[in-house]
Every structure is written in structure tokens, then in C-alpha cells.
Design an enzyme around this catalytic site. Structure first.
Site, short mmCIF file in Angstrom:
data_model
loop_
_atom_site.label_atom_id
_atom_site.label_comp_id
_atom_site.label_asym_id
_atom_site.label_seq_id
_atom_site.Cartn_x
_atom_site.Cartn_y
_atom_site.Cartn_z
N HIS A 1 0.34 -11.68 1.71
CA HIS A 1 -0.65 -10.86 1.00
C HIS A 1 -1.27 -11.59 -0.20
O HIS A 1 -2.48 -11.55 -0.41
CB HIS A 1 0.00 -9.55 0.55
CG HIS A 1 -0.98 -8.47 0.25
ND1 HIS A 1 -0.65 -7.13 0.30
CD2 HIS A 1 -2.30 -8.50 -0.09
CE1 HIS A 1 -1.72 -6.40 -0.01
NE2 HIS A 1 -2.73 -7.21 -0.25
N TYR B 1 0.84 -1.21 0.00
CA TYR B 1 0.00 0.00 0.00
C TYR B 1 0.87 1.26 0.00
O TYR B 1 0.39 2.34 -0.33
CB TYR B 1 -0.92 0.05 1.22
CG TYR B 1 -1.97 -1.04 1.31
CD1 TYR B 1 -2.16 -1.96 0.29
CD2 TYR B 1 -2.78 -1.12 2.44
CE1 TYR B 1 -3.12 -2.95 0.40
CE2 TYR B 1 -3.75 -2.12 2.56
CZ TYR B 1 -3.91 -3.03 1.54
OH TYR B 1 -4.87 -4.01 1.66
#
Length: 268
Positions: free
Chosen positions: A98, A40
Site C-alpha cells: 500500500h 480501509y
């Protein structure tokens, strides 16, 4: 027992001052669960917002996710240490893989061993996965046992209810964390959702978040608007009837919104 809080604040796609403001406002309103990820590019800003909020670390539950480039045994530990430095904390509460390693370039056993290592070192309290299929979850369970997989964070909303995976996770005592629970806002325009919202004098977002939590899933909606952050929190008090839950169940249409080429596994 896996201890995943049912309601938190997501930070996907939020950058710079936007994420600082969102997290600070969220913490001020009473959010205590913050979800971020290495990819992110906002861990430092999240860390800054937490530091400036004055909320004690002991009251918070912070999640981050290891990017695919860092899944190797040698890379995972230092990458998490870097994340902790950015987040200005000695540990995170939850660390997730992830995405599965593309084409299994890094053996899952290696990544899970590294996750066990950071847990043993006290750098993370719990470990888990994200975007794993039933087959990948089974593989992970075979390697480390279901108790070491606190959650599988997956795309899940009324238009993609992922029942096969959710049922499997439930059977193993693994919490499902739903991301994109509002399907980028698409489900908020749904007539069924809007009607249920009207019945409860609630917002469509509150209805959808309540639906997911009522099914036993954790949710991590994000917002940049104070009014929405405040409103979303109230979803925790909303209870839907069996009939309303059935109406939302009928909205399933296998509409997947996130399936990045080169990253996405063969979905269930």
C-alpha cells in the site's frame, strides 16, 4: 502480461453499511472490479456485499493492499490470509504494497519476497505496488523484475498528472492505476472539464475518467450514489478528441492531495 482491468470500483473511506450498499449496487449495475485495502477497515463488509450479490467469484477482480505494519516476511502472509477470510474468498486477483515501508524499516526485498510467496501459494494472482516513486519502482524491478509488478497505484488526476512516473511505468510495461482521479471532486468544477462535458453531453466525472483511461491508466472511482455509480460506468464509452486531451493536459498544476506525514516517500 499484466492484466489490470481499466475500470473498477474503489472503496476508500467507505465504512459499514455504506460500503455494503455501494458495492452491492455497483455489482448490480455491472461493476466487476472491486478495490479495497487492509487499512480501509472494510474488507469484511466488501466480502459480505460480494457474497450477498450472488455474482460468481470467477467474474470478479478483487484487489487489496498490505498495510505498512504487515510488510515484514513473517507478517505479510498471515495478514493476507486474514484479508481473504474477511473477503470470503480463497484468493485475490491483485495484492499491492500500500505504501513503501516508512524509512525502509522493512527492506523492500523482504516484502517483495513475501508477495512472491503468497503468489506461489495461490493466495493472489498478481502483485504490485502503490504510492511508489520512480526510484522505488526501479528498486522493485531490480529485485523481482517488472513482470512481477502488475501496477503502481498512485494519486493521478488532471491537477496532478504525474507524467514522469507514468512514462517510466509505461516504459517497463507496468500499468498505472489512478486513484483520486476526480481529485475529491475539485476537477469537476473546472471550466475546461465542464465545457468538454457539455460538448459530449456527458458529466464532468465521465470526461475525467475517460481522459485517464484514454491515457492507458486504470481507474477506480467510488461513489455512494446509485446515479453516480451508473453514470461513471458510461465513461468507458466516451472518447475525447486529441484537442480535448491536450486541453486537459494543460490543467497540470502539481496539486497533490494525499501525502501523509511519516508515510509519503520523496515524491518525483
Amino acid at each position: 502480461m499484466n492484466n489490470i482491468p481499466p475500470f473498477g470500483l474503489g472503496t476508500f473511506r467507505l465504512q459499514g453499511q455504506t460500503v455494503i450498499d455501494s458495492v452491492k449496487t455497483g455489482l448490480e449495475l455491472g461493476y466487476r472490479v472491486i478495490d479495497t485495502a487492509q487499512i480501509y477497515g472494510n474488507e469484511a463488509e466488501v466480502g459480505q456485499a460480494i457474497a450477498e450479490s450472488g455474482v460468481p467469484r470467477s467474474e470478479l477482480f478483487i484487489t487489496t493492499k498490505i498495510w505498512t505494519e504487515n510488510l515484514g516476511r513473517d507478517a505479510l502472509v498471515p495478514s493476507l490470509q486474514e484479508s481473504l477470510a474477511k473477503l470470503r474468498t480463497d484468493y485475490v486477483d491483485l495484492t499491492l504494497i500500500h505504501w513503501p515501508s516508512p524509512n525502509a524499516a522493512v527492506p523492500l526485498a523482504d516484502s517483495l519476497a513475501a508477495l512472491q510467496q503468497v503468489k506461489a501459494q495461490g493466495l493472489t494472482r498478481q502483485t504490485g505496488v502503490s504510492n511508489f516513486t520512480v526510484a522505488l519502482m526501479q528498486q522493485a524491478i531490480d529485485i523481482v523484475g517488472a513482470k512481477e509488478i502488475a501496477t503502481n497505484q498512485i494519486e493521478l488526476h488532471p491537477y496532478l498528472q504525474n507524467r514522469k512516473l507514468a512514462e517510466f511505468a509505461g516504459s517497463q510495461g507496468i500499468t498505472v492505476t489512478s486513484y483520486m482521479t476526480l481529485a475529491y471532486g475539485k476537477v469537476l468544477q473546472d471550466a475546461v472539464i465542464q465545457k468538454i462535458a457539455g460538448t459530449h453531453q456527458a458529466t464532468p466525472a465521465q470526461v475525467v475518467l475517460a481522459w485517464a483511461m484514454q491515457l492507458g491508466y486504470a481507474v477506480i472511482p467510488s461513489s455512494t450514489k446509485r446515479a453516480n455509480l451508473e453514470s461513471n460506468l458510461k465513461a468507458q464509452q466516451l472518447r475525447l478528441s486529441e484537442n480535448e486531451m491536450a486541453q486537459i493536459a494543460a490543467l497540470e498544476r502539481s496539486q497533490r492531495l494525499t501525502s501523509p506525514e511519516g508515510l509519503a516517500p520523496a515524491w518525483d
